[in-house]
Design an enzyme around this catalytic site. Structure first.
Site, PDB file in Angstrom:
ATOM      1  N   ALA A   1       0.870  -1.176   0.000  1.00 52.23           N
ATOM      2  CA  ALA A   1       0.000   0.000   0.000  1.00 52.23           C
ATOM      3  C   ALA A   1       0.904   1.223   0.000  1.00 52.23           C
ATOM      4  O   ALA A   1       1.979   1.216   0.622  1.00 52.23           O
ATOM      5  CB  ALA A   1      -0.907   0.002   1.224  1.00 52.23           C
TER       6      ALA A   1
ATOM      7  N   ALA B   1      -8.413  -9.504  -3.499  1.00 48.94           N
ATOM      8  CA  ALA B   1      -7.936  -8.829  -2.277  1.00 48.94           C
ATOM      9  C   ALA B   1      -8.362  -7.361  -2.302  1.00 48.94           C
ATOM     10  O   ALA B   1      -8.893  -6.839  -1.308  1.00 48.94           O
ATOM     11  CB  ALA B   1      -6.415  -8.950  -2.173  1.00 48.94           C
TER      12      ALA B   1
ATOM     13  N   CYS C   1      -5.764   2.106  -7.345  1.00 49.26           N
ATOM     14  CA  CYS C   1      -6.051   0.667  -7.454  1.00 49.26           C
ATOM     15  C   CYS C   1      -7.503   0.276  -7.241  1.00 49.26           C
ATOM     16  O   CYS C   1      -8.089  -0.405  -8.082  1.00 49.26           O
ATOM     17  CB  CYS C   1      -5.184  -0.099  -6.469  1.00 49.26           C
ATOM     18  SG  CYS C   1      -3.441  -0.018  -6.903  1.00 49.26           S
TER      19      CYS C   1
ATOM     20  N   PHE D   1      -4.338  11.054  -1.801  1.00 54.58           N
ATOM     21  CA  PHE D   1      -5.445  10.123  -1.539  1.00 54.58           C
ATOM     22  C   PHE D   1      -5.343   9.458  -0.185  1.00 54.58           C
ATOM     23  O   PHE D   1      -6.312   8.885   0.306  1.00 54.58           O
ATOM     24  CB  PHE D   1      -5.580   9.090  -2.667  1.00 54.58           C
ATOM     25  CG  PHE D   1      -4.641   7.918  -2.587  1.00 54.58           C
ATOM     26  CD1 PHE D   1      -3.354   7.999  -3.081  1.00 54.58           C
ATOM     27  CD2 PHE D   1      -5.064   6.727  -2.026  1.00 54.58           C
ATOM     28  CE1 PHE D   1      -2.489   6.913  -3.007  1.00 54.58           C
ATOM     29  CE2 PHE D   1      -4.216   5.624  -1.953  1.00 54.58           C
ATOM     30  CZ  PHE D   1      -2.922   5.721  -2.440  1.00 54.58           C
TER      31      PHE D   1
END
Ligand code: NAD
Ligand code: UDX
Length: 463
Positions: free
Chosen positions: A165, A224, A277, A339
């Site tokens: 991440a 996921a 993503c 973000f």
């Protein structure tokens, strides 16, 4: 097979950090990261590692340690392909903006170009690793292109999705929950899988390295991300109900999170998830499901996106309503544009959409983000094509000082959960604002009681 040279096509948010960590942990392997974008490569090679193109805690140190030793950034794609035994493909796979599947399917043009380039340049057998997130069965297309040259070379395609991440990329890479490697079940396939396992074994323990068939690996990545995003949309859906009923979403999240079957992570209600993503990968999953005629499956996952869009819109609608239904010529200070915290990435950031709505209402937006430039903010707004660049330019003011940004503001909106926002002198900010002074906390990071005691009108999410 002893691996001494690898390369990665794509020096972005995944390729850069991933390869930097492999280079650090495998000094015996020469790692070359290539990109078609010359400017990006120049920045990766900047003498001062603070100027590398991606901000991630810990990244510049790792790059500084390995760059020039066994880590190289270059635009010489063919040379890198020719020399490498293993080629990682880590190029962007955004949502298609044209043609069939527009707005839903993943755009695989960069992936196909990579496959064709490898087919053209390779003079010996190669292992090709899908690092990008791809629709299930993409490996089939890559293999078909690589095998079509008739040069007798053997290519093994592995799927090795990346789970890092942003903002915690280095920690995630150093201590991954798992490494997933999908490959062919033939003897050659097994050998290729082992070669990649051996690289990760330099720092990852064997029980964390999971091997599967290629299709399971490709689909696990989409799954996921869909599950993670679904948790956020679920808690955000409850946040709206909390606001109507007097429940507090933070308390609800804590209460359900203590159930070990649910778990406490990823239950922070927010202005809506962003990032490059989640939305892209779920839209892709929806598209794939529809293409197999699985309409109920598609509708189920699409709801996660619908809820997220609703959450972003609800935030700006609520601001407008609270500001007496007019934002015209009001100064609204945005704290945060990225973000999430600890990244300079703004792709799909909720801030962009909230700003766009408020500019439609003729508000003046004043942005402060510790890592995002004015140029990037304006480019993000221009990308929406809601109005001319000039109009965006006139609607947005930026400062590199948060106190200046909030001066004379009618309202403050917290769009990113940067730690420093909590530490600010909120009394000082209050004193210099228009009254009544509103705070719309899209991340629930500030202390409601404290802010209200200063005099702010505070609204969080789901409280
Ligand atoms: P990015 O846009 O930051 O980087 C991709 C890079 O690839 C760009 O610099 C681009 O110039 C380069 N490129 C495109 N075509 C090329 C070619 N033919 N040859 C060489 N370079 C080329 O994208 P990213 O965020 O690093 O994502 C890459 C992939 O990883 C995507 O599929 C994404 O879904 C996946 N992923 C991203 C994240 C994340 O947090 N960003 C996490 C996991 C997986
Ligand atoms: C995500 C996945 O977590 C990662 O495994 C995958 O490899 C890439 O996509 P990323 O998008 O970088 O990573 O960040 P993530 O931490 O997942 O946050 C995504 C968005 O969700 C951010 O906007 C974040 O603020 C938001 N979020 C996250 C919430 O609103 N609430 C939460 O509880 C968690």
């Amino acid at each position: 097979m002893k691996i001494t040279k690898i390369c990665c096509l794509g020096a972005g948010y995944v390729g850069g950090p991933t390869m930097a960590v492999i280079a650090q942990k495998c000094p015996h392997i020469q790692v070359t990261v290539v990109d078609l974008n010359e400017e990006r490569i120049l920045e990766w090679n900047d003498e001062d590692t603070n100027n590398i193109p991606i901000y991630e805690p810990g990244l510049s140190q790792i790059v500084g340690e390995s760059r020039g030793r066994n880590l190289f950034f270059s635009t010489e794609v063919d040379k890198a392909i020719d020399e490498a035994q293993i080629i990682f493909i880590s190029v962007n796979t955004p949502t298609k903006t044209y043609g069939k599947g527009k707005g839903m399917a993943a755009d695989l043009k960069h992936i196909e170009l990579c496959a064709r380039q490898i087919a053209k340049v390779a003079k010996d057998d190669k292992i090709v690793v899908e690092k990008s997130t791809l629709p299930v069965r993409t490996a089939e297309a890559i293999k078909s292109i690589l095998d079509s040259t008739g040069n007798g070379l053997k290519f093994q395609i592995l799927s090795n999705p990346e789970f890092l991440a942003e903002g915690s990329a280095i920690q995630d890479l150093l201590n991954p929950d798992r490494i997933l490697i999908g490959g062919d079940t033939s003897a050659e396939g097994e050998k290729a899988i082992q070669a990649l396992v051996d690289i990760y074994r330099n720092w990852v323990s064997p029980e964390k390295i999971l091997t599967t068939n290629v299709w399971s690996s490709e689909l696990s990545k989409l799954t996921a991300n869909a599950f993670l995003a679904q948790r956020i949309s679920s808690i955000n859906a409850m946040s709206e109900l909390c606001e109507k009923t007097g429940a507090d979403v933070n308390e609800v999240a804590k209460a359900i999170g203590m159930d070990s079957r649910i778990g406490s992570k990823f239950l922070r209600a927010s202005v809506g998830f962003g990032g490059s993503c989640f939305q892209k990968d779920i839209l892709n999953l929806v598209y794939i499901s529809k293409s197999y005629g699985l309409n109920e499956v598609a509708d189920y996952w699409e709801q996660v996106i619908i809820m997220n869009d609703h959450q972003k819109r609800r935030f700006s609608d609520n601001m407008l309503k609270t500001l007496y239904n007019t934002a015209a010529n009001k100064k609204i200070a945005f704290l945060g544009w990225a973000f999430k915290k600890d990244t300079n990435d703004t792709r799909e950031s909720a801030a962009i959409y909230v700003a766009d709505d408020l500019i439609n209402e003729k508000a003046k937006i004043v942005v402060y983000d510790p890592k995002v430039s004015r140029k990037k903010i304006l480019a993000d707004l221009d990308y929406l094509e809601t109005r001319t660049s000039e109009e965006n330019e006139n609607s947005v003011i930026t400062f590199d000082n948060p106190y200046l940004s909030c001066e004379k503001a009618h309202a403050i909106a917290i769009l990113t959960e940067w730690d420093e926002f909590v530490q600010y002198d909120w009394q000082r900010i209050y004193d210099n604002m228009e009254k009544p002074a509103f705070v719309f906390d899209g991340r629930n990071i500030l202390n409601k009681v404290e802010l209200e005691s200063i005099g702010f009108r505070y609204q969080g999410i789901g409280q």
